[in-house]
Design a protein around this motif. Sequence first.
Motif, PDB file in Angstrom:
ATOM      1  N   GLU C 224       0.849  -1.200   0.000  1.00 32.55           N
ATOM      2  CA  GLU C 224       0.000   0.000   0.000  1.00 32.55           C
ATOM      3  C   GLU C 224       0.874   1.235   0.000  1.00 32.55           C
ATOM      4  O   GLU C 224       1.937   1.249   0.598  1.00 32.55           O
ATOM      5  CB  GLU C 224      -0.864  -0.012   1.275  1.00 32.55           C
ATOM      6  CG  GLU C 224      -1.881   1.118   1.320  1.00 32.55           C
ATOM      7  CD  GLU C 224      -2.965   0.855   2.349  1.00 32.55           C
ATOM      8  OE1 GLU C 224      -3.086  -0.308   2.793  1.00 32.55           O
ATOM      9  OE2 GLU C 224      -3.674   1.795   2.712  1.00 32.55           O
ATOM     10  N   ASN C 237      -5.565  -1.852   3.192  1.00 29.73           N
ATOM     11  CA  ASN C 237      -5.228  -3.263   3.092  1.00 29.73           C
ATOM     12  C   ASN C 237      -5.168  -3.919   4.477  1.00 29.73           C
ATOM     13  O   ASN C 237      -4.735  -3.309   5.447  1.00 29.73           O
ATOM     14  CB  ASN C 237      -3.875  -3.382   2.375  1.00 29.73           C
ATOM     15  CG  ASN C 237      -3.560  -4.795   1.962  1.00 29.73           C
ATOM     16  OD1 ASN C 237      -3.401  -5.672   2.798  1.00 29.73           O
ATOM     17  ND2 ASN C 237      -3.469  -5.010   0.655  1.00 29.73           N
ATOM     18  N   THR C 240      -1.669  -4.124   5.963  1.00 28.12           N
ATOM     19  CA  THR C 240      -1.236  -2.821   6.481  1.00 28.12           C
ATOM     20  C   THR C 240      -1.842  -2.596   7.867  1.00 28.12           C
ATOM     21  O   THR C 240      -1.152  -2.173   8.803  1.00 28.12           O
ATOM     22  CB  THR C 240      -1.686  -1.667   5.554  1.00 28.12           C
ATOM     23  OG1 THR C 240      -1.500  -2.064   4.214  1.00 28.12           O
ATOM     24  CG2 THR C 240      -0.899  -0.402   5.853  1.00 28.12           C
TER      25      THR C 240
END
Lengths: 231, 231, 250
Positions: C224, C237, C240
Amino acid sequence: MEVLNGWWDDYFWGAIVVAEVFIASLFLMILFGLIGAGAKLSGSRLAQKTANTYTVIFRGTPEILVILLLYYGSAITLTAIAQIFNPEIRFVDVPPFWAGTIAISLIVGSYATETFRGAFLGVNPGSIEAARALGMSTLQTFIYIRIPEMWRIALPPFGNHMLSLTKDTALISIIGLNETLFVAKQAITVTGKPFTMYIVVGAIYLGFSTIITLSVMGIEKFGNRTSVGAK
Amino acid sequence: MSFDFNLILQSLPQMLAGLGITLQLLLVSGFLGLLLAILLLLMRISGKLYLNSIAQVYIFVFRGTPILVQIFIIYYGLPQFEAIRESMFWHILREPTGCAILALTLNTGAYVSEILRGGVLSVDKGLLEAGSALGMSARQKFIYITTPLATRLSLPAYSNDVISLLKSTALASTITITDMTGIARTIVADTYAPYEVFISLAVVYIIFTFGLQKLFGVIERYLSRHTVREE
Amino acid sequence: MNDNKTQPLIEMIRVNKFFGSFQALKNIDLEVYKGERIVICGPSGSGKSTLIRCINRLEKHNDGRINIDGIELTDKVENIDAVRREVGMVFQNFNLFPHMTIAKNLMIAQQLVRKTPKAEARQVAMQYLERVKIPEQADKYPIQLSGGQQQRVAIARALCMNPEIILFDEPTSALDPEMINEVLDVMVDLAKDGMTMVCVTHEMGFARSVADRVIFMDEGEIVEQATPQAFFDNPTNDRTKAFLNQILSH
């Protein structure tokens, strides 16, 4: 090359002598090294001073000198002692094999002292602390934690000591040991080909060195098979 | 059996007369050996396979065979060849001193090159990366980063090799050179007093070794003056 | 954020990197424009260091293309040298040359690579030592300086070569906590002056306040990338989110 015919036998037995010296001196070298290392690590000032003196003497004196001193010196001493019992005796000598083997064992043993001492001190103190914290006794810690790590640390320099022992064997020919260099000297008086004869000696010693080096490499690989980076 | 101090007082000056030759062997072989070692090192790290291989074989042979055999091959063996006897090198090679220096040089060159190589490999890779990141060429990195640092790192092992070289000079006595050991052996042959003569000679070598160690200690401390924290 | 149609200063196109059978970088696509400050974060082993080390060829990419200021990074020595002239690097372990004084550390590359005469090199060195606020250390040796001071010297050393871009590989990870700020301050300063920076770091405060873009890497991929605001407050995400939970929870 044909000049070597008839000498292969003698060279072979000379090589056997080299192997015999190696085995005997290896054992003694380890013994002297362990005693020396033990003394240096013991905490007793007397033991440490003695071990330090041992190390200084045998690392600072040329090998050939130690061999000559041990051989001729022991002959003089033994003869003198023998003459006390039997004045008829003219000369007693120590076989060159033993004078030489003990000499080179003392010499390389003084280097081995440092190697073993360094290996002992090189063991990760964290591992020892963990073992003690888990309740293992001193002896158990020594056998199961210290020794496995110690021999791995000591192995490369120990390999060098073994190579030194092998090569120092040639020096013992000077006092008459019937190894390969000695054989070569005899062969030369007959054949008149010094280069050829000495090259064979070199090749035999190179063979021994190679065997030792490869063995050490193999053992190192075995020792490191569970270490970081091992495939 | 008594210890004849008088004999020691008489023989020491005679043996010390050989000190000049011992020093000559040590310094000349040491210097030439160092040059040879640098050459071999550059061949080893050149990246060119044929140079690296030649150097590796050379080092393998000279570290794998006893130095005494190397001395004998050069002094006794080379004259076997007419080509040698008629070459321009003959006037060096027929003299025992020239042969001894040659043998010692070839031998120590092999050992020292490996020591230097160890030093080069020990230089912190991060420093070389910093050099690369700054745009320095491989040659510039080798001269300004690797060489100064590798020299300092090699020093302890190098000092050990110099001491070994000193001890090896005693082997020159086996090819008739009258260095300290050569003279000592003559005296012992005359007087049958191996203990007095050889022990006092051993003390001379030990003192010499001690001096060399101190000297190298000074050099090491000087070179490390910027890299060791003064606490 | 840069939206004029100029060429990116750093361009990585479908870059792959293997160490033996291990794939460290998987199809990396990255553009960095002049003046941007990029922070790359992610768990260890994610490939962050490998990525920036490919930019100045300390690592060699196996597949894909890397262009620095229009120069393509190939095996050609002229290209590599040209790229290294434009890209400076600051290492986690400082890597100051221990056998040279601070001043010499800053001068040596100028003299050898740019052929700058000694006096001028010294002037430039002193100028940047002032910039990182330790001019009085010029004639000392690295061992005499603290970690924070050494790292500031390392930044000055990179600056002396007038790079277009500076790469930072975890510049504060080897520092004691009390020295981290003095180094971050220098980096913030640099950013204010418009230096293009790609920084691998765990210092999220720095990322939040200075970065134009934060990139999250995991298992060799760029998972990301977004502005700090979007990245920290609204990660899209799952990986993440998991990573941010781990590092921001204490």
